[in-house]
Design a protein around this motif. Structure first.
Motif, short mmCIF file in Angstrom:
data_model
loop_
_atom_site.label_atom_id
_atom_site.label_comp_id
_atom_site.label_asym_id
_atom_site.label_seq_id
_atom_site.Cartn_x
_atom_site.Cartn_y
_atom_site.Cartn_z
N TYR A 14 -12.91 143.97 -58.58
CA TYR A 14 -14.54 144.99 -58.41
C TYR A 14 -14.44 144.30 -60.47
N GLU A 39 -16.62 146.25 -61.81
CA GLU A 39 -16.90 148.24 -62.56
C GLU A 39 -15.91 148.53 -62.58
N TRP A 40 -14.49 148.55 -61.72
CA TRP A 40 -13.59 149.02 -61.82
C TRP A 40 -12.90 148.91 -63.31
N HIS A 58 -19.82 153.56 -46.29
CA HIS A 58 -20.67 152.03 -47.28
C HIS A 58 -20.92 152.54 -48.25
N GLU A 112 -27.70 155.45 -51.01
CA GLU A 112 -27.54 153.77 -51.98
C GLU A 112 -26.41 153.29 -50.96
N TYR A 130 -23.25 151.11 -50.66
CA TYR A 130 -22.48 150.15 -51.49
C TYR A 130 -22.32 150.67 -52.94
N VAL A 131 -23.45 151.26 -53.02
CA VAL A 131 -23.35 152.38 -54.56
C VAL A 131 -22.89 153.65 -54.27
N ASP A 176 -16.48 151.50 -48.97
CA ASP A 176 -16.90 150.57 -49.04
C ASP A 176 -18.34 150.96 -50.65
N ASN A 177 -18.37 151.66 -51.31
CA ASN A 177 -19.32 151.86 -51.82
C ASN A 177 -18.33 151.78 -53.15
N THR A 178 -18.41 150.40 -53.52
CA THR A 178 -17.66 149.92 -54.86
C THR A 178 -18.60 149.04 -55.58
N MET A 179 -19.66 148.87 -55.79
CA MET A 179 -20.37 148.48 -56.76
C MET A 179 -20.88 149.24 -57.38
N ALA A 180 -20.54 150.54 -57.53
CA ALA A 180 -20.22 151.62 -58.89
C ALA A 180 -19.68 152.36 -59.80
#
Length: 271
Positions: free
Chosen positions: A13, A15-16, A214, A218, A220-221, A251-255
């Motif tokens: 990702y 973001e990571w 997840h 919010e 995934y965030v 799975d809250n990967t997006m942030a």
């Protein structure tokens, strides 16, 4: 006590980078960085497409002893064929190299789309097709070898139990018969926290528990605060105390919260 493994859903990702992954870390080294800190990861690429056979042994070699991959089942099975007439698709999935993870192969996750309603007969027939051991999976793979690789030979696979978990997303699955069907086949019902978007089902139907976090509220965030992590730690401890192995994936990967939440939960549980 069952064994508890905590990890993330995927590891690649943007973001990571520079946050969980140190600045300048080569992308090809990200799996190793994660595997040095967490005990497991959910392999997602296998959902979107059949992988090259060389990928699986490469992933296994790049992780330490005792590390575990849960593998997300191919979406042709769940989203295209919607669990019906899927023997060939299952064979193709297992022929693509999944079994080459060897003793690092954990559960196989079958995530249903939100449009699939509960049908006890369809689900029971699907569960009956799922191979209960690695040798049974190899025999299924050998029955139909397709691109991108060739089938794994049953003679090259050490026999081990093969675990399966099903994640449901339609409200019609809030039905007591769902657990009955899964329990009859030893398939785990995924406990998925989705901020109320999809059902949060906690009934245990197998000798292991499978949890996907997840993000809430919010999807995934959102990260999990101390109170939420304490609540999940208590649930995990309860399942493990009952003798079940427990697999937990953030799975809250997006942030970029997933790896930090996973590390915090692992620390709370003394892992």
């Amino acid at each position: 006590m069952g064994r508890v493994r905590i990890g993330t859903s995927g590891w690649t990702y943007p973001e990571w980078r520079g946050v969980f992954y140190p600045p300048g870390l080569a992308q090809r080294r990200e799996l190793e960085h994660l595997a040095d800190r967490l005990a497991t990861v959910e392999l997602n690429a296998s959902f979107y497409a059949l992988q090259r056979p060389a990928n699986y042994p490469s992933w296994a070699r790049r992780t330490p002893p005792g590390f575990c991959f849960s593998v997300k089942g191919w979406r042709a099975v769940t989203h295209e064929h919607r669990l019906v007439g899927v023997r060939d698709a299952l064979a193709a999935f297992f022929a693509s190299g999944v079994l080459d993870l060897g003793d690092k192969l954990g559960p196989v996750l079958w995530q249903l789309p939100p449009s699939v309603r509960f049908d006890a007969d369809v689900l029971a027939r699907f569960c009956a097709l799922l191979p209960p051991t690695t040798t049974a999976a190899a025999e299924l793979a050998a029955s139909r070898a397709v691109a991108p690789g060739t089938a794994t030979s049953p003679g090259t696979v050490e026999e081990r139990p093969l675990r399966h978990a099903v994640e449901v997303r339609h409200r019609s699955h809030e039905n007591p018969e769902l657990a009955e069907v899964l329990r009859a086949h030893g398939v785990a019902l995924v406990t998925a926290d989705t901020g109320g978007r999809w059902p949060l089902l906690q009934e245990q139907t197998a000798d292991f528990a499978y949890v996907r976090l997840h993000g809430s509220p919010e999807l995934y965030v959102s990260g999990y605060d101390d109170a939420a992590l304490e609540d999940w730690a208590a649930r995990v401890q309860g399942w493990a105390a009952g003798g079940r192995d427990v697999f937990v994936y953030f799975d809250n990967t997006m942030a970029g919260r997933a790896p930090f939440d996973a590390l915090t939960l692992a620390q709370r549980l003394g892992r």
